[in-house]
Design a protein around this motif. Structure first.
Motif, PDB file in Angstrom:
ATOM      1  N   THR A  62       0.811  -1.222   0.000  1.00 47.29           N
ATOM      2  CA  THR A  62       0.000   0.000   0.000  1.00 47.29           C
ATOM      3  C   THR A  62       0.843   1.271   0.000  1.00 47.29           C
ATOM      4  O   THR A  62       0.307   2.348  -0.228  1.00 47.29           O
ATOM      5  N   LEU A  63       2.133   1.144   0.264  1.00 47.15           N
ATOM      6  CA  LEU A  63       2.998   2.319   0.358  1.00 47.15           C
ATOM      7  C   LEU A  63       3.613   2.680  -0.987  1.00 47.15           C
ATOM      8  O   LEU A  63       3.962   1.796  -1.770  1.00 47.15           O
ATOM      9  N   PRO A  64       3.795   3.968  -1.230  1.00 48.71           N
ATOM     10  CA  PRO A  64       4.580   4.366  -2.402  1.00 48.71           C
ATOM     11  C   PRO A  64       6.001   3.797  -2.274  1.00 48.71           C
ATOM     12  O   PRO A  64       6.519   3.632  -1.162  1.00 48.71           O
ATOM     13  N   LEU A  65       6.622   3.514  -3.402  1.00 46.92           N
ATOM     14  CA  LEU A  65       7.927   2.858  -3.409  1.00 46.92           C
ATOM     15  C   LEU A  65       8.965   3.600  -2.566  1.00 46.92           C
ATOM     16  O   LEU A  65       9.708   2.976  -1.803  1.00 46.92           O
ATOM     17  N   GLU A  66       9.019   4.932  -2.659  1.00 44.50           N
ATOM     18  CA  GLU A  66      10.023   5.690  -1.911  1.00 44.50           C
ATOM     19  C   GLU A  66       9.832   5.530  -0.405  1.00 44.50           C
ATOM     20  O   GLU A  66      10.798   5.427   0.348  1.00 44.50           O
ATOM     21  N   GLN A  67       8.581   5.508   0.044  1.00 40.62           N
ATOM     22  CA  GLN A  67       8.305   5.326   1.473  1.00 40.62           C
ATOM     23  C   GLN A  67       8.696   3.916   1.914  1.00 40.62           C
ATOM     24  O   GLN A  67       9.307   3.735   2.969  1.00 40.62           O
ATOM     25  N   TRP A  68       8.348   2.913   1.108  1.00 40.00           N
ATOM     26  CA  TRP A  68       8.674   1.535   1.462  1.00 40.00           C
ATOM     27  C   TRP A  68      10.185   1.325   1.508  1.00 40.00           C
ATOM     28  O   TRP A  68      10.703   0.698   2.427  1.00 40.00           O
ATOM     29  N   ARG A 122       9.519  10.829   4.415  1.00 37.99           N
ATOM     30  CA  ARG A 122       9.103   9.544   3.867  1.00 37.99           C
ATOM     31  C   ARG A 122       8.993   8.488   4.957  1.00 37.99           C
ATOM     32  O   ARG A 122       8.054   7.680   4.952  1.00 37.99           O
ATOM     33  N   ALA A 156       5.567   6.601   6.085  1.00 40.70           N
ATOM     34  CA  ALA A 156       5.502   5.139   5.980  1.00 40.70           C
ATOM     35  C   ALA A 156       4.998   4.551   7.290  1.00 40.70           C
ATOM     36  O   ALA A 156       4.248   3.627   7.327  1.00 40.70           O
TER      37      ALA A 156
END
Length: 75
Positions: free
Chosen positions: A35-41, A71, A75
């Motif tokens: 569910t997280l944007p890639l940068e946050q993950w 970020r 997250a």
């Protein structure tokens, strides 16, 4: 050395409560990660699982430390 052997035995023995908590954590991470944007993950993973500092993550991701902090917070 006897102390080293004792530390190793204690490290290998894990309580059922610790096992249950770890299993639950893994389940939650697998549930939330998609569910997280890639940068946050990536920031979350590098910080919590790889042990990188915020400045190190900022360098790896070619961004600023404030952006990295943001970020991680999101997250």
């Amino acid at each position: 050395d006897g102390e080293d052997s004792l530390a190793w035995i204690e490290a290998v023995q894990r309580s059922p409560d610790l096992e249950a908590a770890e299993t639950e954590l893994v389940r939650l991470v697998h549930q939330i990660a998609p569910t997280l944007p890639l940068e946050q993950w990536m920031t979350f993973s590098l910080y919590h699982f790889e042990g990188l500092t915020l400045p190190a993550i900022a360098d790896v991701m070619e961004t600023s430390v404030p952006t990295t902090k943001g970020r991680l917070r999101l997250a």
